[in-house]
Design an enzyme around this catalytic site. Sequence first.
Site, PDB file in Angstrom:
ATOM      1  N   GLU A 143       5.515  66.875  65.879  1.00 36.83           N
ATOM      2  CA  GLU A 143       7.421  67.411  65.753  1.00 36.83           C
ATOM      3  C   GLU A 143       7.856  66.410  66.127  1.00 36.83           C
ATOM      4  O   GLU A 143       7.730  65.360  66.080  1.00 36.83           O
ATOM      5  CB  GLU A 143       7.386  68.557  67.584  1.00 36.83           C
ATOM      6  CG  GLU A 143       6.124  69.013  67.723  1.00 36.83           C
ATOM      7  CD  GLU A 143       6.737  70.762  67.426  1.00 36.83           C
ATOM      8  OE1 GLU A 143       7.825  71.449  66.644  1.00 36.83           O
ATOM      9  OE2 GLU A 143       6.427  71.407  67.702  1.00 36.83           O
ATOM     10  N   GLN A 168       3.690  79.093  60.301  1.00 40.01           N
ATOM     11  CA  GLN A 168       2.424  78.452  61.580  1.00 40.01           C
ATOM     12  C   GLN A 168       2.092  79.722  62.307  1.00 40.01           C
ATOM     13  O   GLN A 168       2.702  80.435  62.825  1.00 40.01           O
ATOM     14  CB  GLN A 168       3.417  77.209  62.727  1.00 40.01           C
ATOM     15  CG  GLN A 168       1.943  77.239  63.385  1.00 40.01           C
ATOM     16  CD  GLN A 168       3.251  75.949  64.133  1.00 40.01           C
ATOM     17  OE1 GLN A 168       4.331  76.391  64.857  1.00 40.01           O
ATOM     18  NE2 GLN A 168       2.421  74.836  64.534  1.00 40.01           N
TER      19      GLN A 168
END
Length: 417
Positions: free
Chosen positions: A265, A146
Amino acid sequence: MDWADTPEQAAFREDVRTFIKERFPESYRPDLESEQSVEPEDIPGYNWPADRRSDDPERREAATEWAAALAERGWVAPHWPKQYGGAGLGVLEQFIFNEEMADARVPMVGGIGVSLVGPTLIAYGTEEQQQEHLPRILSGEIAWAQGFSEPAAGSDLAALQMRATREDDEYVLNGQKIWTSGAQHADWMCAIVRTNPDAETKHRGITFLVFDTDTKGISVRPIVDMTDQKPFNETFFEDVRVPVRQRVGDENRGWYVAMAMLDFERSGIGGAVGYRKALEDLIEYVRGHEASPSCQSGAVRTDWHAATRLEMADRYIETDILKNFALRTASIQARDEIPNYEASVNKLFGSEVHQALARTGTKTLGLYGGIWSRADAPMQAFFQRDYVGSAAHTIFSGSSEIQRNVIATRGLGLPRG
Ligand SMILES: Cc1cc2nc3c(=O)[nH]c(=O)nc-3n(C[C@H](O)[C@H](O)[C@H](O)COP(=O)(O)OP(=O)(O)OC[C@H]3O[C@@H](n4cnc5c(N)ncnc54)[C@H](O)[C@@H]3O)c2cc1C
């Protein structure tokens, strides 16, 4: 609130337990020297994206075998909808699944491809992008990194400067990302880049792209951290050409795709279970050993100092509280609501419990707590290494100060400073 399993949940829990017992390859044991991923839920000693490419053939095969076993049940991606190859588990079943995986100390597979990239592509990707990437994420063929943070854009992520200039049906990327976890093991990367530097607000000129890390012009430079490992990297881009069809969402609207990605998340139950397990290991060790010299108040004392016991009791209570915070977040999600400041409370408290536990473990070992070598220290030097490694926990995924700001403004209704 009654947190006990319903009969269906208890049956599911038993199913997961039996599956792990029967299918987890005996040869896939923790590699204590492996570079760790940054997810707090990850089981110490496993790094599946790296293990699948290990030089050790036994380890490589075991990592692949474990992924294949999970894939049979859709459990590589328990939270993805069934039509995309996931198990379509409800929030509380996911919670139970994660809890049992952490309790058995076996690793999740797929890395951020499964946890973050897949759900983002399912929500915002084109059909072509979904068909290209989702099966390869599920099979473990490709690992992801990421690329969000930059040297001058971390907490204030929207200040990012890496440029992407449109040339016909390609974007040309120039600039730098930093702290890109696992980029040295990743095959693909997602990144947010600035496509319109003149936008009205800095959030509006950002675009979300995905690309192969082998694309010409990308160079990855590992950064050595305090634990002497290389969990993250500096990633440089020099005239890197990315086809427009690899854009996720609209041009200049990538900020919203990125924020949605961060919402995926995990609930954090793996962290709570993992810390409790580490504490239980410490208690077991202490029961079987005399106090080391620095823990004794006098030369003839062999019992553990009362302060050590009190500290352990505090950690025991805190790990219980953390589990209850995680359950609260999951129960909010189970009502189809989005946890807001509650997720910040989890992150803030979880990172502080992690650091406090590492401190307690290191202190408890007295003079042994200063030994770094796994061969020479009790408990394979787990706590002293975690003491150094856990420093990052109050920084990544939103620093403690940022979490406190969220709790203050959204949770307590205080004015913005
Ligand atoms: C182990 C690890 C792995 C990471 N992995 C990745 C990854 O894979 N990909 C990626 O893109 N990034 C990753 N990061 C980067 C991470 O997201 C950033 O480090 C984080 O967002 C903080 O940004 P920064 O380091 O630029 O610190 P800064 O934002 O510069 O903050 C410096 C200090 O100022 C404080 N501060 C900043 N703003 C405020 C404010 N408004 N109010 C109060 N205090 C404030 C911060 O809390 C901090 O203490 C990783 C970081 C770590 C440590």
